[in-house]
Design a protein around this motif. Structure first.
Motif: not given
Length: 991
Positions: A110-111, A225-227, A299-303
């Motif tokens: 959870q970013p 971005i959380a990457t 890998a995971f990205i929240v953007s």
């Protein structure tokens, strides 16, 4: 990983290197390197839920103490009691014991993309690691770095045996080796599975490693971005894991985030749910379970990114290009990447004889990214410059970089991801293979470019400069020699990428491509979802050879290739055309250097030799010993011998003086009688042989006399690369005056030719290499003060300033025009370009502008740019090293940059020393011109003064720089008089 920057790289883009002030240098048109990364492997694909180990595990492991040493504590919400450190304790070693093998991870992250009360961006996480106990033990070691763990009954984890909680004795952190140590109150049973549950908080820092934060501005709004970037050992910064490439497992990822953000991971999203927590709405995305894979590929990205392309639909592989909304939706910068991805994927499916292993291929352009690109399975990440392309702004070099980096990363989806190296010591196999086949994949996407030939310039010739040093290293090493994170990161160098590619290309050539491809396909099928060592590939290639009767080898593939893999360097093959005698010897740029590294083969190689004379092409032969005699090598009359056709072999070639004269005479009378790649080879070999004192310096310079008549990119680039060393050694001496006049005379016909064929620079040539040669013509002409070039650059730049539109400057020409104008101008021109850099949101244009800023002749302006390089509000962190390197390329800036690096070494080391794969490039570039005893003393003092903090991933580069400086001193002292006279005579005869 894309070579990048090792690089690299190295990997690389079209780098146009100017030495402004009186001069200088040119393009180092190299091509990516998508700076990628490694993998591993077991033996055969196990049933789901189980794992295998190719190494017999140790017997029962027990802990030697129940309390941790106090020096191992970190700020992970843990406390420790002091005890005596036991050096043989498992947690005091870098490598994991073989007692446990991961099976599956359930990870929820959870970013929080707004700062908390402590002014930090953080993420919360929950992880369940299901593992198999291979041998009875009461100890669990799992990697965890910079994660603050939640306590459960005074322990930092919960251990479950099914529904039963297993009692723990102690938990603590070993900071140095980055372990969460769990001591269990009972003995875990061999053959049984257990689950380790942890909760934790980590920082979303801007350090470009692990789970990190990237930022950009869109419509004057800052977006977060959380990457991720896990390779090599940074998955442990995102969640506790068995963070070694052979420790493959399946992964189920859940991401919790706020709208309007989107989430993506390696696998397709299978569910999405909106929940309310503490009065806030959170979206929860769950992703499908992955195949067995290594932790560094997660890998995971929240953007707030948008995509072009089509998602997976269950029957057709989904291909999407993601990036900033303005870049993707409004400016259509993802269209070219989308167009070339499909043919590249189709090519590799056919080449590997294996379908693409996942249901989707997402490719994401990130504003902040340490490497060139990263091959995360199904979710490949890139620097924006390596994925996005804008026809109005991007150059042909930018376009080539995009297609080759994509091909590099997609090649890894099979070779590296599906089948993975067991440990990082075999990184070269992963990266070298991908670097080789990136040219094949790019050729499929752009068949009119003839791009496969460029591997000779970009990789073979380039890496020979490093591999000819006594401080080089073999492609592979023993596993026990590579342990710490910095030792792992240091492996991502030009040896792994470019030498690896060179020897694999050589192998493919002498096997023939059909046999090579059959062996690779067999290797992938035999080890899919598992891990290997490099010799496993040799075994499968040998099976392909043994199954046919056409290709005959003198020895087994293992016997041949081990001479190239297990010892550093390469041979120079010397031919005496009077007697037909052929010999081999370890090639060293500095013949006085002392090689201290032992070789299992005494620095002798099994060498495949191809050749032709002026009248015929001969059959390939093998040189298996130090010396031999070949009748076809006896040449009479005006005939000439040319060895190593198309430079398919990884070696240099020297001849007797008579054959050198015949080859040079042929070039001057009809250069087209010599194949274009071999024209480049003749020049490159001659200059390097001269540096090694195996050929007269005047003979090397004589190979450039014909070059004014050549219109091909490769020979010109080879000449420029050879002469760039002379520039670096002499551009601060009187010798340079004559050299400048000579270069001006040689380039003027090339400049005039392209002025004519392009309608006075208004249109572009058709072919890729012709466009590169046009760029070179402009670059060299302006560097050496050809008046028409200076006027062209000035007029185009002034028109830009007046109209505020760059439409009149073609993207191919911009770097040269910008640089030349800033070199001729002052603060006004510099400030204008700086403002344009701040305004642009196109990364490729930003690179051109940032490079040009380093071309100023004003020391105070260059110092200002150096200071900006460490201010992330002015220069992105990912661009700091390349900015300093650009200043180094300017003769006026070289000493300024050296002073800056020395004064700020601790800061630079803290930013890049332990993780950046391009950090070693900084040392190499800032010391490239060193050629005096005073500079050597400075370099040695720099080494002594900085033992603390040390040199991290730049350690090898530092030793190589010391070696190169010593060689430069000797070379200049021995050759400056002869070089000065040669240039003076060449200029005088042309008047």
């Amino acid at each position: 990983m894309g070579k990048g920057f090792y690089v690299s790289t190295l990997v690389l883009a079209v780098a146009i290197i100017f030495s402004v002030a009186a001069v200088s240098t040119i393009i180092a048109l190299a091509v990516v390197c998508s700076q990628e990364m490694a993998k591993n492997n077991d033996v055969a694909k196990p049933p789901e839920g189980t794992t295998t180990s190719s190494t017999k595990p140790p017997e029962k492991t027990t802990t030697s103490s129940t309390k941790p040493p106090n020096e191992t504590t970190i700020s992970n919400n843990s406390t420790s009691t002091a005890t005596t450190v036991q050096s043989n304790d498992p947690w005091n070693k870098y490598r994991l014991p073989k007692t446990l093998t991961p099976v599956h991870y359930d990870i929820e992250l959870q970013p929080f993309l707004e700062k908390n009360a402590a002014d930090l961006y953080v993420f919360h996480g929950k992880s369940t690691a299901l593992f198999l106990c291979n041998n009875a033990t009461d100890l669990i070691l799992i990697h965890s770095n910079k994660l603050n763990h939640t306590k459960f009954n005074n322990f930092d984890a919960k251990l479950m045996d099914g529904s039963r909680e297993v009692a723990l004795k102690n938990t603590f952190f070993q900071k140095d080796k980055q372990f969460l140590v769990v001591q269990v109150a009972e003995t875990l049973e061999a053959g049984k599975q257990y689950a380790l549950y942890t909760e934790f908080v980590g920082e979303l820092a801007d350090d470009l490693a692990g789970f990190y934060r990237s930022e950009y501005r869109e419509r004057n709004v800052t977006k977060i971005i959380a990457t991720t970037q896990m390779q090599a050992p940074d998955a442990r910064k995102a969640f506790p894991c068995f963070d070694e490439p052979a420790m493959k497992a399946t992964f189920s990822i859940t991401l919790k985030y706020r709208q309007p953000y989107k989430a993506m991971s390696n696998m397709p999203e299978i569910s999405k749910e909106l929940v309310v927590e503490n009065g806030q709405q959170w979206m929860i995305s769950k992703f499908d379970k992955s195949p067995r894979m290594s932790s560094y590929l997660v890998a995971f990205i929240v953007s707030e990114f948008e995509a072009v392309g089509n998602p997976a639909n269950g029957t057709v592989t989904g291909v999407q290009i993601w990036g900033r909304k303005q870049a993707i939706v409004e400016e259509k910068q993802g269209e070219y990447a989308l167009r070339v991805t499909k043919p590249i994927l189709e090519f590799f499916e056919e080449y590997y004889n294996t379908p693409y292993p996942l249901p989707k291929s997402d490719q994401v352009a990130l504003p902040d990214f340490n490497a060139g690109a990263m091959e995360n399975w199904g979710l490949v990440t890139y620097r924006e410059t390596a994925l996005l392309f804008d026809d109005q702004v991007s150059s042909i070099g930018n376009k080539e970089r995009v297609v080759t980096v994509i091909a590099h990363e997609l090649a890894h989806q099979w070779f590296g991801n599906l089948v993975t190296i067991r440990w990082w010591n075999d990184l070269w196999l992963n990266e070298g293979f991908a670097t080789y086949v990136e040219y094949l994949g790019a050729d499929k996407a752009e068949p009119d470019w003839n791009i496969k030939d460029l591997i000779v310039l970009n990789d073979v010739h380039r890496v020979m400069g490093v591999d000819a040093l006594a401080s080089s290293h073999p492609l592979t090493s023993k596993e026990e020699e590579v342990n710490s994170p910095s030792e792992i990161s240091a492996l991502f160098d030009s040896i792994a990428y470019s030498k690896g590619a060179s020897v694999i290309r050589m192998l493919s050539e002498f096997l023939t491509e059909p046999l090579f491809v059959n062996g690779v396909a067999s290797y992938l099928k035999g080890f899919e979802y598992n891990n290997t060592v490099y010799s496993d590939l040799w075994a499968h290639l040998q099976k392909a050879v043994d199954s046919q009767v056409i290709v005959k080898l003198p020895l087994t593939i293992n016997q041949i290739m081990d001479t190239w893999v297990l010892q550093m360097g390469f041979p120079v093959v010397k031919i005496d055309t009077a007697t037909g005698t052929v010999t081999q010897k370890h090639f060293l740029l500095d013949p006085d250097s002392v090689v201290t590294r032992p070789s299992p083969f005494g620095y002798k190689w099994i060498v495949p030799i191809s050749y032709k004379t002026s009248s015929k092409v001969g059959n390939n032969i093998w040189l298996q010993k130090e010396s031999d005699t070949v009748n076809d090598f006896k040449i009479t009359g005006s005939d000439w011998l040319l060895v190593n056709l198309n430079v398919t072999g990884y070696y240099r070639v020297n001849y007797d003086d008579s054959n050198w004269i015949r080859l040079i005479t042929q070039l001057q009378s009809d250069h087209q009688a010599v194949p274009v790649i071999n024209r480049a080879q003749i020049i490159d070999d001659a200059f390097n042989l001269a540096r090694a004192k195996q050929l007269g310096i005047t003979t090397a310079l004589d190979t450039t006399k014909y070059i004014s008549a050549d219109r091909e990119y490769m020979p010109w680039q080879a000449a420029l690369s050879g002469l760039s060393y002379f520039t670096q050694m002499f551009d601060r001496t009187e010798t340079f005056g004559s050299m400048k006049k000579y270069m001006k005379k040689q380039v003027k016909p090339l400049f005039d030719y392209f002025a004519q064929v392009t309608g006075n620079w208004s249109t572009r040539p058709v072919s890729l290499t012709d466009q590169y040669c046009e760029i070179n013509a402009l670059s060299i002409a302006c560097s050496y003060d050809v008046e028409e070039c200076l006027k062209l650059a000035s007029d185009l730049f002034n028109a830009w300033m007046a109209s505020n539109s760059t439409n009149n400057i073609h993207p191919n020409l911009r770097t040269n025009v910008y640089c030349t104008a800033i070199a001729q101008g002052g603060e006004l021109e510099w400030d204008f370009v700086w403002e344009k850099l701040k305004q642009t949101d196109i990364a490729q244009e930003a690179d051109k502008l940032r490079t040009a800023l380093a071309c100023s002749k004003e020391p105070w302006i260059l110092n200002r740019l150096l200071e900006y390089s460490l201010d992330s509000t002015k220069i992105r962190r990912q661009d700091a090293i390349s900015t300093i390197s650009s200043v180094v390329n300017n003769p006026i800036g070289q000493s300024l940059a050296w002073d800056f690096v020395r004064a700020n070494w601790k800061t630079l080391f803290s930013m890049f020393g332990e993780s950046s794969f391009s950090f070693g490039n900084l040392i190499e570039r800032v010391t490239r011109r060193f050629s005096t005893d005073f500079e050597l003393k400075q370099l040695l003092k720099f080494k002594t003064d900085n033992q603390n903090p040390g040199f991290g991933t730049a350690s090898q580069a530092l030793e190589q720089s010391i070696e190169k400086t010593k060689a430069n001193i000797n070379w200049v002292n021995e050759n400056k008089a002869a070089v000065k006279k040669w240039f003076e005579d060449a200029v005088r005869k042309s008047v």
